[in-house]
Write a protein that holds these residues in place. Structure first.
Motif, PDB file in Angstrom:
ATOM      1  N   TRP A  40      -5.242   6.906 -17.283  1.00  0.00           N
ATOM      2  CA  TRP A  40      -4.319   6.351 -16.297  1.00  0.00           C
ATOM      3  C   TRP A  40      -3.076   5.784 -16.986  1.00  0.00           C
ATOM      4  O   TRP A  40      -1.952   5.953 -16.486  1.00  0.00           O
ATOM      5  CB  TRP A  40      -5.017   5.251 -15.480  1.00  0.00           C
ATOM      6  CG  TRP A  40      -4.166   4.732 -14.346  1.00  0.00           C
ATOM      7  CD1 TRP A  40      -4.064   5.263 -13.092  1.00  0.00           C
ATOM      8  CD2 TRP A  40      -3.319   3.584 -14.383  1.00  0.00           C
ATOM      9  NE1 TRP A  40      -3.197   4.502 -12.340  1.00  0.00           N
ATOM     10  CE2 TRP A  40      -2.719   3.474 -13.107  1.00  0.00           C
ATOM     11  CE3 TRP A  40      -3.003   2.651 -15.360  1.00  0.00           C
ATOM     12  CZ2 TRP A  40      -1.822   2.463 -12.786  1.00  0.00           C
ATOM     13  CZ3 TRP A  40      -2.101   1.638 -15.054  1.00  0.00           C
ATOM     14  CH2 TRP A  40      -1.522   1.540 -13.777  1.00  0.00           C
ATOM     15  N   ARG A  58       0.674   7.046 -16.278  1.00  0.00           N
ATOM     16  CA  ARG A  58       1.677   6.082 -15.825  1.00  0.00           C
ATOM     17  C   ARG A  58       2.997   6.252 -16.574  1.00  0.00           C
ATOM     18  O   ARG A  58       4.077   6.182 -15.981  1.00  0.00           O
ATOM     19  CB  ARG A  58       1.119   4.670 -16.016  1.00  0.00           C
ATOM     20  CG  ARG A  58       2.020   3.554 -15.562  1.00  0.00           C
ATOM     21  CD  ARG A  58       1.344   2.198 -15.730  1.00  0.00           C
ATOM     22  NE  ARG A  58       2.218   1.141 -15.252  1.00  0.00           N
ATOM     23  CZ  ARG A  58       3.149   0.546 -15.989  1.00  0.00           C
ATOM     24  NH1 ARG A  58       3.289   0.893 -17.263  1.00  0.00           N
ATOM     25  NH2 ARG A  58       3.930  -0.384 -15.469  1.00  0.00           N
ATOM     26  N   HIS A  92       4.759   9.384 -15.184  1.00  0.00           N
ATOM     27  CA  HIS A  92       5.172   9.261 -13.788  1.00  0.00           C
ATOM     28  C   HIS A  92       6.304   8.251 -13.617  1.00  0.00           C
ATOM     29  O   HIS A  92       7.198   8.459 -12.801  1.00  0.00           O
ATOM     30  CB  HIS A  92       3.975   8.883 -12.904  1.00  0.00           C
ATOM     31  CG  HIS A  92       3.102  10.040 -12.560  1.00  0.00           C
ATOM     32  ND1 HIS A  92       3.283  10.801 -11.429  1.00  0.00           N
ATOM     33  CD2 HIS A  92       2.043  10.593 -13.216  1.00  0.00           C
ATOM     34  CE1 HIS A  92       2.375  11.770 -11.392  1.00  0.00           C
ATOM     35  NE2 HIS A  92       1.602  11.661 -12.460  1.00  0.00           N
ATOM     36  N   SER A 132      -6.256  -0.579 -15.615  1.00  0.00           N
ATOM     37  CA  SER A 132      -5.730   0.133 -14.446  1.00  0.00           C
ATOM     38  C   SER A 132      -6.037  -0.591 -13.140  1.00  0.00           C
ATOM     39  O   SER A 132      -5.189  -0.635 -12.237  1.00  0.00           O
ATOM     40  CB  SER A 132      -6.283   1.559 -14.405  1.00  0.00           C
ATOM     41  OG  SER A 132      -7.698   1.561 -14.357  1.00  0.00           O
ATOM     42  N   LYS A 147      -3.021  -1.798 -10.708  1.00  0.00           N
ATOM     43  CA  LYS A 147      -2.956  -1.217  -9.368  1.00  0.00           C
ATOM     44  C   LYS A 147      -2.917  -2.287  -8.290  1.00  0.00           C
ATOM     45  O   LYS A 147      -2.277  -2.106  -7.246  1.00  0.00           O
ATOM     46  CB  LYS A 147      -4.169  -0.300  -9.135  1.00  0.00           C
ATOM     47  CG  LYS A 147      -4.110   1.021  -9.884  1.00  0.00           C
ATOM     48  CD  LYS A 147      -5.399   1.812  -9.664  1.00  0.00           C
ATOM     49  CE  LYS A 147      -5.420   3.103 -10.464  1.00  0.00           C
ATOM     50  NZ  LYS A 147      -6.705   3.840 -10.297  1.00  0.00           N
ATOM     51  N   GLU A 154       0.727  -3.253  -7.635  1.00  0.00           N
ATOM     52  CA  GLU A 154       1.738  -2.232  -7.355  1.00  0.00           C
ATOM     53  C   GLU A 154       2.578  -2.621  -6.149  1.00  0.00           C
ATOM     54  O   GLU A 154       2.075  -3.218  -5.180  1.00  0.00           O
ATOM     55  CB  GLU A 154       1.069  -0.879  -7.091  1.00  0.00           C
ATOM     56  CG  GLU A 154       0.568  -0.172  -8.335  1.00  0.00           C
ATOM     57  CD  GLU A 154       0.021   1.204  -8.024  1.00  0.00           C
ATOM     58  OE1 GLU A 154      -0.146   1.986  -8.971  1.00  0.00           O
ATOM     59  OE2 GLU A 154      -0.244   1.493  -6.837  1.00  0.00           O
ATOM     60  N   TRP A 168       3.861   1.655  -9.811  1.00  0.00           N
ATOM     61  CA  TRP A 168       2.845   1.660 -10.867  1.00  0.00           C
ATOM     62  C   TRP A 168       2.754   0.286 -11.549  1.00  0.00           C
ATOM     63  O   TRP A 168       2.407   0.186 -12.721  1.00  0.00           O
ATOM     64  CB  TRP A 168       3.131   2.745 -11.912  1.00  0.00           C
ATOM     65  CG  TRP A 168       2.972   4.145 -11.405  1.00  0.00           C
ATOM     66  CD1 TRP A 168       3.837   4.831 -10.592  1.00  0.00           C
ATOM     67  CD2 TRP A 168       1.892   5.052 -11.669  1.00  0.00           C
ATOM     68  NE1 TRP A 168       3.370   6.093 -10.342  1.00  0.00           N
ATOM     69  CE2 TRP A 168       2.180   6.254 -11.001  1.00  0.00           C
ATOM     70  CE3 TRP A 168       0.721   4.951 -12.431  1.00  0.00           C
ATOM     71  CZ2 TRP A 168       1.329   7.358 -11.031  1.00  0.00           C
ATOM     72  CZ3 TRP A 168      -0.121   6.052 -12.486  1.00  0.00           C
ATOM     73  CH2 TRP A 168       0.171   7.235 -11.782  1.00  0.00           C
TER      74      TRP A 168
END
Length: 542
Positions: free
Chosen positions: A116, A120, A123, A182, A186, A189, A194
């Protein structure tokens, strides 16, 4: 009491006050107090960070799968990964993770967190994504390329041919290999970011220290992680304090109010060389001080103008007068080493620069701007460059600011000229320097290769990019070195938009009470083993 008596008493009290600082203050025995310039400390998010200062903080809040040995940079050490393998085709890396690691939240660290964290980076497409994009990773393929077959195995499939050792070095040295919790991120967020906004001023790591507080341009405090998987951490707290003036750092070190200080001017370093209570560690780093031009600006799109600027820098004078303790004369885009050619020997030559400007259509010069951090040695370099540019008619107005203001404009490709420092160099491989300073596989604005100075300046040559790609894959060491020599000659002939001036030297002043503090050439200075001794008599090293 008569007047004479009162005067005598007043003088005695004044002398007592003056004498107090001579009894050197001591920082707390279980705390490390570090003085530094925090102007370029803009975020604590490992995916967005830029600059050496933040790397040294992030690597103590987070862990990565592997690390580089500070004494032998080509040696990769286990960290979260207890072992790893490279397949025979050299296109797949497999890591076996430890099973006893917990994040600061108490959540177990698993392979899914590693995957993850890598997803991240791609992305978000912020500063640290550029390195991984150069290896062929993208937000479209990262899910396929980075996987977790089980809770404690991570597999990285390389999207295109590469040197797997360089990939290992990047995972170990950049700080972008930090593994994030993660689940915690999360939960913070906002609008699909992210967790970037939250992580700017918070952390979600498993490292030896936890973040207590960060007040921008003031203070950052980290507390000991009592449940750290490597064992007990000797320091209870690490405190980073912001100081912009070198003289203040020196006085604080002399008084014993700081344990470590960095980014000090040479005059203050010289003064401290006679202090028996401190040691000065000079660490040569791969980062390069440079003068950059934007080829999106019409003047500097002209190669003759760029060549004129090349001859309007007093390299020798700058390094002799301004860079002692900061850097050493260096005119190549690759950090010093076996693959680096000798300097080409450029010197200040105003008459030659004037001829080039006349040939370019600017016999009277032109007006431009020169951006620079309001810190040393950057500002002094800029003033020196401004002076020599003026001798040929280039009137450069200096614009100062913080890291976000100065480098932010460069990342947006909205600048004319800039004095800066970059080039990665944290990985012990020539490609590390070339990737950061020269390589530009896509010169479009949409590419957003913001961590590549080649892209920032708009400097692009397809043949040079191809040569850099080819040299990376060459397995014959002698042939590879020849390839890197050819790349440097080609770069020189193209009249680049980024002119190397000096290679960084990081002079760190450390109290002799501090033990096992080892400045890392890649800026990943680990504090987990640092401790302090009891006070020693003045003039003696404990």
């Amino acid at each position: 009491m008569n007047t004479g008596s009162r005067t005598g008493a007043w003088l005695f009290a004044l002398l007592m006050l003056i004498s107090v600082p001579s009894l050197q203050a001591r920082t707390p025995p279980d705390q490390l107090i570090i003085g530094m310039n925090m102007n370029n400390l803009l975020t604590l998010d490992p995916a967005a960070m830029t600059g050496n200062e933040v790397v040294g903080i992030v690597v103590n809040l987070y862990d990565s799968m592997i690390e580089l040995d500070p004494n032998r940079l080509t040696e990769v050490r286990p960290a979260l990964a207890s072992s790893w393998q490279v397949n025979e085709a050299r296109d797949r890396l497999t890591f076996q993770l430890r099973k006893d690691v917990k994040f600061h939240s108490g959540n177990p660290l698993t392979a899914q967190d590693v995957v993850w964290s890598m997803r991240r980076i791609l992305h978000l497409n912020l500063a640290q994504a550029s390195v991984w994009k150069s290896y062929g990773f993208s937000k479209k393929n990262v899910d396929e390329m980075v996987t977790a077959p089980d809770d404690y195995t991570v597999v990285i499939q390389l999207p295109k041919a590469n040197d797997p050792n360089l990939v290992l070095y990047s995972l170990a040295a950049l700080g972008s290999g930090s593994v994030l919790d993660s689940a915690t991120v999360k939960s913070h967020e906002q609008n699909g970011d992210w967790g970037n906004r939250w992580l700017t001023t918070h952390e979600a790591g498993s490292g030896p220290f936890t973040l207590d507080t960060w007040q921008a341009k003031d203070v950052l405090r980290m507390n000991r992680n009592a449940d750290y998987w490597r064992g007990d951490i000797k320091l209870s707290r690490v405190v980073y304090r912001h100081f912009q003036e070198s003289q203040t750092l020196r006085l604080m070190m002399e008084k014993g109010d700081l344990d470590v200080a960095s980014n000090m001017a040479m005059a203050d370093l010289r003064a401290l060389r006679h202090d028996p209570d401190v040691t000065i560690d000079a660490v040569k780093k791969g980062t390069i001080y440079y003068v950059a031009m934007s080829m999106k600006e019409s003047h500097f799109a002209n190669a003759k103008v760029r060549e004129a600027v090349r001859y309007l820098i007093d390299y020798q004078g700058i390094n002799r007068a301004l860079m002692a303790g900061y850097g050493e004369l260096h005119q190549r885009p690759i950090q010093s080493g076996p693959a680096t050619l000798p300097d080409p020997g450029y010197r200040l030559n105003v008459e030659k620069a004037k001829r080039l400007l006349a040939e370019a259509g600017y016999p009277q010069g032109f007006d431009t701007t020169l951006r620079v951090l309001a810190d040393q040695p950057f500002l002094n370099i800029a003033i020196a460059v401004q002076s020599t540019l003026m001798q040929a008619g280039i009137r450069a107005k200096i614009i100062t600011g913080t890291g976000n203001q100065i480098y932010g404009a460069m990342r947006e490709r909205r600048f004319d000229m800039l004095v800066g420092r970059g080039g990665s160099g944290v990985e012990p491989h020539p490609h590390s320097s070339l990737r950061a300073l020269v390589y530009n596989p896509d010169n479009s604005d949409a590419a957003r290769l913001t961590n590549f100075q080649g892209w920032r300046t708009g400097f692009y040559d397809a043949g040079l990019n191809k040569a850099i790609d080819s040299a990376l894959l060459e397995r014959d060491a002698a042939k590879q070195q020849q390839d890197y020599h050819a790349i440097q000659r080609r770069y020189d002939q193209l009249i680049p938009a980024l002119i190397p001036v000096s290679q960084m030297v990081d002079s760190v002043v450390v109290s002799n009470r501090v033990r096992d503090f080892q400045p890392h050439p890649s800026a990943t200075t680990f504090l987990r083993d640092v401790y302090k001794t009891a006070d020693a008599p003045s003039g003696e090293t404990p």
